[in-house]
Design a protein around this motif. Structure first.
Motif, PDB file in Angstrom:
ATOM      1  N   GLU A 148     -43.374  41.281  28.908  1.00 47.86           N
ATOM      2  CA  GLU A 148     -42.047  42.029  28.809  1.00 47.86           C
ATOM      3  C   GLU A 148     -41.609  42.248  30.470  1.00 47.86           C
ATOM      4  OE1 GLU A 148     -43.333  45.569  27.198  1.00 47.86           O
ATOM      5  OE2 GLU A 148     -43.349  44.628  25.449  1.00 47.86           O
ATOM      6  N   ARG A 167     -57.894  48.094  21.848  1.00 48.10           N
ATOM      7  CA  ARG A 167     -56.090  48.504  23.154  1.00 48.10           C
ATOM      8  C   ARG A 167     -56.372  49.867  22.998  1.00 48.10           C
ATOM      9  NH1 ARG A 167     -54.571  44.717  19.208  1.00 48.10           N
ATOM     10  NH2 ARG A 167     -53.209  46.201  18.681  1.00 48.10           N
ATOM     11  N   GLU A 172     -49.164  55.486  33.168  1.00 44.70           N
ATOM     12  CA  GLU A 172     -48.064  55.989  32.176  1.00 44.70           C
ATOM     13  C   GLU A 172     -48.787  55.432  31.076  1.00 44.70           C
ATOM     14  OE1 GLU A 172     -45.454  51.952  33.206  1.00 44.70           O
ATOM     15  OE2 GLU A 172     -47.455  50.788  32.987  1.00 44.70           O
ATOM     16  N   ILE A 173     -49.953  56.000  30.522  1.00 42.99           N
ATOM     17  CA  ILE A 173     -50.436  55.264  29.197  1.00 42.99           C
ATOM     18  C   ILE A 173     -49.959  57.121  28.243  1.00 42.99           C
ATOM     19  CG2 ILE A 173     -52.535  55.572  27.905  1.00 42.99           C
ATOM     20  CD1 ILE A 173     -53.214  52.940  29.676  1.00 42.99           C
ATOM     21  N   ASP A 174     -49.337  56.698  27.269  1.00 42.62           N
ATOM     22  CA  ASP A 174     -49.095  57.877  26.773  1.00 42.62           C
ATOM     23  C   ASP A 174     -50.514  58.522  26.116  1.00 42.62           C
ATOM     24  OD1 ASP A 174     -49.134  59.585  23.828  1.00 42.62           O
ATOM     25  OD2 ASP A 174     -47.112  58.923  23.825  1.00 42.62           O
ATOM     26  N   ARG A 189     -56.946  52.066  26.657  1.00 41.33           N
ATOM     27  CA  ARG A 189     -55.685  52.405  27.695  1.00 41.33           C
ATOM     28  C   ARG A 189     -56.451  54.253  27.625  1.00 41.33           C
ATOM     29  NH1 ARG A 189     -52.508  49.734  23.380  1.00 41.33           N
ATOM     30  NH2 ARG A 189     -51.084  47.650  24.866  1.00 41.33           N
ATOM     31  N   ARG A 228     -50.781  59.019  22.054  1.00 44.10           N
ATOM     32  CA  ARG A 228     -50.456  57.768  20.962  1.00 44.10           C
ATOM     33  C   ARG A 228     -51.635  57.044  21.238  1.00 44.10           C
ATOM     34  NH1 ARG A 228     -45.842  52.993  22.474  1.00 44.10           N
ATOM     35  NH2 ARG A 228     -46.772  51.525  21.460  1.00 44.10           N
ATOM     36  N   ALA A 229     -52.240  56.796  22.179  1.00 42.36           N
ATOM     37  CA  ALA A 229     -53.992  55.511  22.684  1.00 42.36           C
ATOM     38  C   ALA A 229     -54.886  56.419  21.365  1.00 42.36           C
ATOM     39  CB  ALA A 229     -54.347  55.499  23.760  1.00 42.36           C
ATOM     40  N   THR A 286     -50.231  42.867  26.618  1.00 43.32           N
ATOM     41  CA  THR A 286     -50.350  43.676  27.425  1.00 43.32           C
ATOM     42  C   THR A 286     -50.478  44.224  28.668  1.00 43.32           C
ATOM     43  OG1 THR A 286     -50.783  44.989  25.851  1.00 43.32           O
ATOM     44  CG2 THR A 286     -48.980  44.036  24.897  1.00 43.32           C
ATOM     45  N   ARG A 340     -56.961  55.410  13.704  1.00 44.81           N
ATOM     46  CA  ARG A 340     -56.235  54.770  12.764  1.00 44.81           C
ATOM     47  C   ARG A 340     -57.107  54.035  12.680  1.00 44.81           C
ATOM     48  NH1 ARG A 340     -51.057  55.272  14.893  1.00 44.81           N
ATOM     49  NH2 ARG A 340     -50.857  53.796  15.735  1.00 44.81           N
ATOM     50  N   GLU A 354     -51.377  48.276  30.877  1.00 46.52           N
ATOM     51  CA  GLU A 354     -50.250  49.501  31.433  1.00 46.52           C
ATOM     52  C   GLU A 354     -50.916  50.366  33.019  1.00 46.52           C
ATOM     53  OE1 GLU A 354     -51.634  49.852  28.218  1.00 46.52           O
ATOM     54  OE2 GLU A 354     -50.387  48.290  27.387  1.00 46.52           O
TER      55      GLU A 354
HETATM   56  P1  ATP Z   1     -49.640  51.865  19.016  1.00 47.59           P
HETATM   57  O1  ATP Z   1     -50.396  51.639  17.791  1.00 47.59           O
HETATM   58  O2  ATP Z   1     -49.647  52.881  19.055  1.00 47.59           O
HETATM   59  O3  ATP Z   1     -48.316  50.893  18.983  1.00 47.59           O
HETATM   60  P2  ATP Z   1     -50.882  48.815  19.905  1.00 47.59           P
HETATM   61  O4  ATP Z   1     -52.657  48.794  19.873  1.00 47.59           O
HETATM   62  O5  ATP Z   1     -50.705  48.179  18.220  1.00 47.59           O
HETATM   63  O6  ATP Z   1     -50.806  50.656  19.385  1.00 47.59           O
HETATM   64  P3  ATP Z   1     -49.318  46.937  20.802  1.00 47.59           P
HETATM   65  O7  ATP Z   1     -49.092  46.456  20.438  1.00 47.59           O
HETATM   66  O8  ATP Z   1     -50.707  46.597  22.414  1.00 47.59           O
HETATM   67  O9  ATP Z   1     -49.124  48.722  20.547  1.00 47.59           O
HETATM   68  O10 ATP Z   1     -48.773  47.017  22.440  1.00 47.59           O
HETATM   69  C1  ATP Z   1     -47.079  47.208  22.121  1.00 47.59           C
HETATM   70  C2  ATP Z   1     -46.069  48.177  23.182  1.00 47.59           C
HETATM   71  O11 ATP Z   1     -46.439  49.089  23.944  1.00 47.59           O
HETATM   72  C3  ATP Z   1     -46.124  47.046  24.686  1.00 47.59           C
HETATM   73  O12 ATP Z   1     -45.363  47.170  25.777  1.00 47.59           O
HETATM   74  C4  ATP Z   1     -47.951  48.519  25.444  1.00 47.59           C
HETATM   75  O13 ATP Z   1     -47.569  48.021  26.694  1.00 47.59           O
HETATM   76  C5  ATP Z   1     -46.935  49.840  25.132  1.00 47.59           C
HETATM   77  N1  ATP Z   1     -48.209  50.667  24.395  1.00 47.59           N
HETATM   78  C6  ATP Z   1     -49.583  50.715  23.816  1.00 47.59           C
HETATM   79  N2  ATP Z   1     -49.951  51.651  23.406  1.00 47.59           N
HETATM   80  C7  ATP Z   1     -49.764  52.487  24.738  1.00 47.59           C
HETATM   81  C8  ATP Z   1     -49.341  53.871  25.111  1.00 47.59           C
HETATM   82  N3  ATP Z   1     -51.001  54.678  24.831  1.00 47.59           N
HETATM   83  N4  ATP Z   1     -49.384  54.417  25.878  1.00 47.59           N
HETATM   84  C9  ATP Z   1     -48.001  53.374  26.697  1.00 47.59           C
HETATM   85  N5  ATP Z   1     -47.803  52.487  26.213  1.00 47.59           N
HETATM   86  C10 ATP Z   1     -48.306  51.712  25.415  1.00 47.59           C
END
Ligand code: ATP
Length: 137
Positions: free
Chosen positions: A14, A125, A90-92, A129, A95-96, A84, A102, A86
């Motif tokens: 990205e 992941r 900048e990490i939420d 994060r 969300r993590a 990926t 989950r 981050e």
């Molecule tokens: P989620 O279920 O929260 O989407 P994931 O592990 O499935 O998490 P990824 O597929 O690894 O997510 O990442 C998708 C995009 O979102 C990537 O660009 C990643 O950098 C970004 N991303 C994922 N989780 C976070 C977070 N907690 N904070 C900021 N960016 C995030």
């Protein structure tokens, strides 16, 4: 300190997440942590899902979350190619944490319909994060 720095580049499909001179880094290698300083021998390594720690040219300790990939060290430069990545700040975190819950719930269910390998990766992941947002000790 400028004479003891080398270039770190962190790239995902990205974006270019980081490109700057650093003093030191520790990457999450598949076979353990890989510490890199200036003049490190050439290296190619597969990376795990985890935290990449580094020290900037001005001495600040920083962290980023990496979800697997490769690292190449050559000619006083380290290049990380990650699926990926981050920066810690900048990490939420909410969300993590939600992703972690989950994944944990999915792993508790014994069902053919749940892809446990996928849930484990998602859990890793999320943990990486959360750890990347924690202040270095
Ligand atoms: P989620 O279920 O929260 O989407 P994931 O592990 O499935 O998490 P990824 O597929 O690894 O997510 O990442 C998708 C995009 O979102 C990537 O660009 C990643 O950098 C970004 N991303 C994922 N989780 C976070 C977070 N907690 N904070 C900021 N960016 C995030």
């Amino acid at each position: 300190m400028a004479e003891s720095t080398f270039m770190l580049e962190v790239v995902t499909p990205e974006r270019i997440l980081y490109r700057d001179e650093i003093q030191f880094m520790v990457a999450p290698g598949i076979e353990g942590e890989l510490g890199i300083m200036k003049n490190h021998a050439p290296l190619v390594a597969a990376l795990n899902i985890g935290v990449l720690r580094y020290q900037t040219s001005t001495g600040a300790a920083k962290r980023m979350a990496i979800s697997g990939g490769f690292m190449e060290v050559i000619d006083n430069g380290a290049r990380v190619l990650a699926e990926t990545a981050e920066h810690g700040d900048e990490i939420d975190v909410l969300r993590a944490k939600a992703a972690k819950e989950r994944a944990e719930k999915r792993l508790e269910v014994k069902s053919e319909e749940i892809n446990h390998a996928r849930a484990k990766m998602s859990l890793q992941r999320a943990i990486a994060r959360i750890r990347a947002t924690e202040k270095p000790i």
